[in-house]
Design a protein around this motif. Sequence first.
Motif, PDB file in Angstrom:
ATOM      1  N   ALA A  95       0.839  -1.197   0.000  1.00  0.00           N
ATOM      2  CA  ALA A  95       0.000   0.000   0.000  1.00  0.00           C
ATOM      3  C   ALA A  95       0.875   1.249   0.000  1.00  0.00           C
ATOM      4  O   ALA A  95       2.099   1.174   0.159  1.00  0.00           O
ATOM      5  CB  ALA A  95      -0.919  -0.007   1.218  1.00  0.00           C
ATOM      6  N   SER A  96       0.265   2.400  -0.125  1.00  0.00           N
ATOM      7  CA  SER A  96       0.976   3.666   0.021  1.00  0.00           C
ATOM      8  C   SER A  96       0.557   4.329   1.327  1.00  0.00           C
ATOM      9  O   SER A  96      -0.422   3.928   1.964  1.00  0.00           O
ATOM     10  CB  SER A  96       0.703   4.586  -1.174  1.00  0.00           C
ATOM     11  N   VAL A  97       1.320   5.349   1.718  1.00  0.00           N
ATOM     12  CA  VAL A  97       1.161   5.981   3.026  1.00  0.00           C
ATOM     13  C   VAL A  97       0.974   7.472   2.866  1.00  0.00           C
ATOM     14  O   VAL A  97       1.603   8.104   2.016  1.00  0.00           O
ATOM     15  CB  VAL A  97       2.404   5.703   3.908  1.00  0.00           C
ATOM     16  N   ASP A  98       0.108   8.031   3.689  1.00  0.00           N
ATOM     17  CA  ASP A  98      -0.001   9.481   3.817  1.00  0.00           C
ATOM     18  C   ASP A  98      -0.160   9.787   5.310  1.00  0.00           C
ATOM     19  O   ASP A  98      -0.358   8.879   6.122  1.00  0.00           O
ATOM     20  CB  ASP A  98      -1.174  10.028   3.007  1.00  0.00           C
ATOM     21  N   PRO A 335       9.886  13.704  12.443  1.00  0.00           N
ATOM     22  CA  PRO A 335       8.697  13.446  11.619  1.00  0.00           C
ATOM     23  C   PRO A 335       8.999  12.454  10.498  1.00  0.00           C
ATOM     24  O   PRO A 335       9.976  12.613   9.747  1.00  0.00           O
ATOM     25  CB  PRO A 335       8.335  14.827  11.070  1.00  0.00           C
ATOM     26  N   VAL A 336       8.171  11.442  10.393  1.00  0.00           N
ATOM     27  CA  VAL A 336       8.445  10.337   9.465  1.00  0.00           C
ATOM     28  C   VAL A 336       8.604  10.833   8.033  1.00  0.00           C
ATOM     29  O   VAL A 336       9.478  10.361   7.295  1.00  0.00           O
ATOM     30  CB  VAL A 336       7.332   9.265   9.547  1.00  0.00           C
ATOM     31  N   HIS A 337       7.788  11.803   7.646  1.00  0.00           N
ATOM     32  CA  HIS A 337       7.804  12.237   6.244  1.00  0.00           C
ATOM     33  C   HIS A 337       9.097  12.943   5.862  1.00  0.00           C
ATOM     34  O   HIS A 337       9.352  13.154   4.673  1.00  0.00           O
ATOM     35  CB  HIS A 337       6.600  13.142   5.960  1.00  0.00           C
ATOM     36  N   TYR A 341      13.993   8.093   3.082  1.00  0.00           N
ATOM     37  CA  TYR A 341      13.195   7.104   2.358  1.00  0.00           C
ATOM     38  C   TYR A 341      11.850   7.690   1.948  1.00  0.00           C
ATOM     39  O   TYR A 341      11.354   7.440   0.843  1.00  0.00           O
ATOM     40  CB  TYR A 341      12.989   5.857   3.220  1.00  0.00           C
ATOM     41  N   TYR A 342      11.261   8.500   2.844  1.00  0.00           N
ATOM     42  CA  TYR A 342       9.940   9.067   2.557  1.00  0.00           C
ATOM     43  C   TYR A 342      10.027  10.287   1.643  1.00  0.00           C
ATOM     44  O   TYR A 342       9.109  10.527   0.852  1.00  0.00           O
ATOM     45  CB  TYR A 342       9.204   9.370   3.872  1.00  0.00           C
ATOM     46  N   THR A 343      11.121  11.046   1.722  1.00  0.00           N
ATOM     47  CA  THR A 343      11.256  12.143   0.751  1.00  0.00           C
ATOM     48  C   THR A 343      11.470  11.575  -0.650  1.00  0.00           C
ATOM     49  O   THR A 343      11.040  12.182  -1.642  1.00  0.00           O
ATOM     50  CB  THR A 343      12.412  13.089   1.126  1.00  0.00           C
ATOM     51  N   ASP A 344      12.091  10.386  -0.745  1.00  0.00           N
ATOM     52  CA  ASP A 344      12.198   9.721  -2.046  1.00  0.00           C
ATOM     53  C   ASP A 344      10.823   9.338  -2.596  1.00  0.00           C
ATOM     54  O   ASP A 344      10.651   9.195  -3.816  1.00  0.00           O
ATOM     55  CB  ASP A 344      13.062   8.457  -1.940  1.00  0.00           C
ATOM     56  N   LEU A 345       9.848   9.159  -1.703  1.00  0.00           N
ATOM     57  CA  LEU A 345       8.482   8.837  -2.134  1.00  0.00           C
ATOM     58  C   LEU A 345       7.683  10.082  -2.519  1.00  0.00           C
ATOM     59  O   LEU A 345       6.556   9.964  -3.005  1.00  0.00           O
ATOM     60  CB  LEU A 345       7.736   8.095  -1.017  1.00  0.00           C
ATOM     61  N   GLY A 346       8.268  11.274  -2.268  1.00  0.00           N
ATOM     62  CA  GLY A 346       7.599  12.506  -2.686  1.00  0.00           C
ATOM     63  C   GLY A 346       7.231  13.460  -1.574  1.00  0.00           C
ATOM     64  O   GLY A 346       6.781  14.576  -1.845  1.00  0.00           O
TER      65      GLY A 346
END
Length: 388
Positions: A95-98, A335-337, A341-346
Amino acid sequence: MSNFIPYGRQDINQADIDAVIDVLTSDYITQGPAIERFEELVANYCGSRYAVAVSSATAALHISCLALGLSEGDVIWTSPNTFVASANCGLYCGASVDFVDIDPTLYNLSVQQLENKLSAAAQLGKLPKVIIPVHFAGQSCQMEIISSLARQYDIKILEDASHAIGARYCDKAVGSCQYSDLTVFSFHPVKIITSGEGGMVLTNNTDLFEKLTRLRTHGITRNPRLMREISEGPWYYQQLELGYNYRMTDIQAALGASQMDRLETFVDRRRFLARRYNQLLSHLPIQLPLQHKDCESSWHLYVIRLRLPELSKTHRQIFEELRRANIGVNLHYIPVHTQPYYTDLGFQRGDFPEAEKYYSEAISIPLHYGLTLEQQDYIVDTLKAIVR
């Protein structure tokens, strides 16, 4: 005071040691009766129908997402103010995460931000399948509101209560699953009780319970009622889905069950120390942790926020001076975002400003059952000297 004071640590007594020794000298050291006993103790304490012990809270989050049917194309929403496992569990399932930004005073997922984001997502046809509220520091999220919103949009709820065994919300134990499909606890050594490593999933749903018990053991069942063909004998089992080896050992479960005998004692001490911090720190240029009227925290963490405009030192300077004074402060959480790894996701900095502002000001100071009043006074006096 020369001895290092950790921000959190386990408390092991002779009864805990004896419980582990009993298992080590028994017929079972893994997959025996101690696991079921531990599960029953936690379920009974929380008022849930079922509990499933696993190897870690991360494993618990993962199989919970799988049990809820999360898969590729689905989305989970969680708080950015948490450990990465609360978000990673969705990615494990494809899944994806927000994220939903935090309340600036409670540091939990903001129900106002959630309501606004759900309304916008519904118009776009991009609603999440699962929401994972995180009970930060031991204080429950506002689950009644979250549950009502989730029902409105047909969304599943998985409570990440890794910090919150022993906490209460609206006069019910966190873990009752009154407002959720599933609840996860952590038993890492810095948590309220420990099994060394370990976690648990609680639920009131029989189908979810049966699926969780399979997923923690390779997707295997020995229950003839659940098999797709007739059993071939007492040795027989069937793998019904792709599962994992996420089992807890009897050694760990024996420690966890023994610790449950002192859960209330642990929480009472943490609440006493938190109240004492509130009194001793009340006149400093810091924001103390606030409690919602519906919540009784189990106080996994005591987090202060620096009022930096009133201070002549930076966040980092104060943190490092406390560490140099042998006070094992920590910071929960980056903060997780903002993780690479998460900045690579956008994701990017600025996406969730309340969580980012909190991070720039927060320090977790020591709070655990074994913290003495002398140590607490030293922490307070040192903090006063540094910030003044």
